[in-house]
Design an enzyme around this catalytic site. Sequence first.
Site, PDB file in Angstrom:
ATOM      1  N   SER A   1      13.003  -2.265  13.056  1.00 50.82           N
ATOM      2  CA  SER A   1      12.723  -0.850  12.773  1.00 50.82           C
ATOM      3  C   SER A   1      13.406   0.112  13.739  1.00 50.82           C
ATOM      4  O   SER A   1      12.838   1.131  14.114  1.00 50.82           O
ATOM      5  CB  SER A   1      11.205  -0.606  12.726  1.00 50.82           C
ATOM      6  OG  SER A   1      10.611  -1.370  11.701  1.00 50.82           O
TER       7      SER A   1
ATOM      8  N   GLU B   1      14.208 -10.013  18.047  1.00 50.92           N
ATOM      9  CA  GLU B   1      13.660  -9.324  16.883  1.00 50.92           C
ATOM     10  C   GLU B   1      12.231  -9.804  16.642  1.00 50.92           C
ATOM     11  O   GLU B   1      12.025 -10.823  15.973  1.00 50.92           O
ATOM     12  CB  GLU B   1      14.509  -9.621  15.644  1.00 50.92           C
ATOM     13  CG  GLU B   1      15.954  -9.198  15.772  1.00 50.92           C
ATOM     14  CD  GLU B   1      16.590  -8.905  14.411  1.00 50.92           C
ATOM     15  OE1 GLU B   1      17.107  -7.798  14.266  1.00 50.92           O
ATOM     16  OE2 GLU B   1      16.530  -9.759  13.519  1.00 50.92           O
TER      17      GLU B   1
ATOM     18  N   ASN C   1      22.842  -5.165  10.176  1.00 48.09           N
ATOM     19  CA  ASN C   1      22.625  -6.333   9.321  1.00 48.09           C
ATOM     20  C   ASN C   1      22.230  -5.828   7.945  1.00 48.09           C
ATOM     21  O   ASN C   1      21.123  -5.336   7.760  1.00 48.09           O
ATOM     22  CB  ASN C   1      21.520  -7.206   9.931  1.00 48.09           C
ATOM     23  CG  ASN C   1      21.141  -8.368   9.024  1.00 48.09           C
ATOM     24  OD1 ASN C   1      21.819  -8.636   8.034  1.00 48.09           O
ATOM     25  ND2 ASN C   1      20.058  -9.050   9.355  1.00 48.09           N
TER      26      ASN C   1
ATOM     27  N   HIS D   1      18.390 -15.762  11.992  1.00 43.31           N
ATOM     28  CA  HIS D   1      17.572 -14.580  11.693  1.00 43.31           C
ATOM     29  C   HIS D   1      16.203 -15.027  11.187  1.00 43.31           C
ATOM     30  O   HIS D   1      16.088 -16.040  10.500  1.00 43.31           O
ATOM     31  CB  HIS D   1      18.275 -13.709  10.635  1.00 43.31           C
ATOM     32  CG  HIS D   1      17.620 -12.375  10.486  1.00 43.31           C
ATOM     33  ND1 HIS D   1      16.483 -12.191   9.743  1.00 43.31           N
ATOM     34  CD2 HIS D   1      17.913 -11.171  11.039  1.00 43.31           C
ATOM     35  CE1 HIS D   1      16.117 -10.914   9.830  1.00 43.31           C
ATOM     36  NE2 HIS D   1      16.968 -10.285  10.608  1.00 43.31           N
TER      37      HIS D   1
ATOM     38  N   GLY E   1      11.366  -4.359   9.370  1.00 43.93           N
ATOM     39  CA  GLY E   1      11.125  -3.743   8.064  1.00 43.93           C
ATOM     40  C   GLY E   1       9.725  -3.184   7.897  1.00 43.93           C
ATOM     41  O   GLY E   1       9.297  -2.857   6.791  1.00 43.93           O
TER      42      GLY E   1
ATOM     43  N   GLU F   1      14.426 -14.054   8.845  1.00 44.07           N
ATOM     44  CA  GLU F   1      14.318 -14.202   7.392  1.00 44.07           C
ATOM     45  C   GLU F   1      14.891 -15.539   6.929  1.00 44.07           C
ATOM     46  O   GLU F   1      14.429 -16.115   5.952  1.00 44.07           O
ATOM     47  CB  GLU F   1      14.997 -13.002   6.704  1.00 44.07           C
ATOM     48  CG  GLU F   1      14.101 -11.765   6.823  1.00 44.07           C
ATOM     49  CD  GLU F   1      14.827 -10.440   6.866  1.00 44.07           C
ATOM     50  OE1 GLU F   1      16.029 -10.382   6.544  1.00 44.07           O
ATOM     51  OE2 GLU F   1      14.175  -9.444   7.239  1.00 44.07           O
TER      52      GLU F   1
ATOM     53  N   LYS G   1      21.723  -7.433   5.239  1.00 40.88           N
ATOM     54  CA  LYS G   1      20.859  -8.337   4.457  1.00 40.88           C
ATOM     55  C   LYS G   1      21.403  -8.428   3.017  1.00 40.88           C
ATOM     56  O   LYS G   1      22.612  -8.486   2.834  1.00 40.88           O
ATOM     57  CB  LYS G   1      19.415  -7.864   4.543  1.00 40.88           C
ATOM     58  CG  LYS G   1      18.993  -7.631   6.014  1.00 40.88           C
ATOM     59  CD  LYS G   1      17.540  -7.472   6.213  1.00 40.88           C
ATOM     60  CE  LYS G   1      17.247  -7.293   7.715  1.00 40.88           C
ATOM     61  NZ  LYS G   1      15.833  -7.221   8.017  1.00 40.88           N
TER      62      LYS G   1
HETATM   63  P1  13P Z   1      14.928  -3.394  10.120  1.00 43.22           P
HETATM   64  O1  13P Z   1      15.798  -2.549  11.021  1.00 43.22           O
HETATM   65  O2  13P Z   1      15.036  -3.027   8.672  1.00 43.22           O
HETATM   66  O3  13P Z   1      13.516  -3.472  10.630  1.00 43.22           O
HETATM   67  O4  13P Z   1      15.523  -4.895  10.211  1.00 43.22           O
HETATM   68  C1  13P Z   1      15.740  -5.459  11.450  1.00 43.22           C
HETATM   69  C2  13P Z   1      16.498  -6.716  11.281  1.00 43.22           C
HETATM   70  O5  13P Z   1      15.975  -7.697  10.778  1.00 43.22           O
HETATM   71  C3  13P Z   1      17.912  -6.744  11.694  1.00 43.22           C
HETATM   72  O6  13P Z   1      18.417  -8.030  11.679  1.00 43.22           O
END
Ligand code: 13P
Length: 251
Positions: free
Chosen positions: A213, A167, A9, A95, A173, A97, A11
């Site tokens: 992560s 997740e 992903n 997601h 992150g 976010e 982002k």
């Molecule tokens: P990270 O791998 O940067 O922690 O992000 C995970 C994520 O949100 C994947 O959709």
Amino acid sequence: MRTPVIAGNWKMYKNIAEAVDFVEKIKPIADKAAHCEVVIAPPFTALAAATKAAKGSKVKVAAQDVHWDKEGAHTGDISPGMLLDAGCTHVIIGHSERRHDHGETDEQVNRKLKAALAAGLAAIVCVGETLAEREAGQTREVLERQIRDGLAGLTPPEFSRIMIAYEPVWAIGTGRTATPEMAAESHRQIRDLARNEFGEAEAAGVRILYGGSVKPENIGGLMAQEEIDGALVGGASLKVDSFAALINFPR
Ligand code: 13P
């Protein structure tokens, strides 16, 4: 037998040229990886170029969000048909976010999911608890609500076209990964919930990916868990070398 899925992903990272360059470099690596499926999720602006570059390879392209309507006065939104037009086969829905930055609810996740499936897209539906929810002992309750409401009304054949990404928000992150055992416990809960809602065979077949992560250094331990069927990776999916190492996770 659930084929593992390694999904990146991106982002809000990478312009068109960077996306195409990445796809060109990852294609031969993905094509050699008979053991897993490979999905990347570039930002909207790079989708068409990424799918064109990925054509004929094993690399599948996902969007990071979708609207439920076919078209309409929805400034800034993208419809399922537009994603198909750009060559996407997959879409990430719900997601954390999107839930936190844009106030997306389980009901909206459900509408998006149904529209995406009706259009023929495969969906990666994200669920997961916040740190406060975990510390309050509400993880199971949160997952239950997200699965029940987010997947409400799906038929078993529709359910068989989705993947679920667990997740935990506190692991995204932050460099703080759930231990393989913690992740596996939540995956088991999700599979139990799916069994209750959609039946034994559907629950046994659904791929549940872990996200939060994930890096080349920890993917081996995660994938060694019977319950973990793949990874949805943010940061470590942005560099060809680390995404290649994730695709070729130790097995
Ligand atoms: P990270 O791998 O940067 O922690 O992000 C995970 C994520 O949100 C994947 O959709």
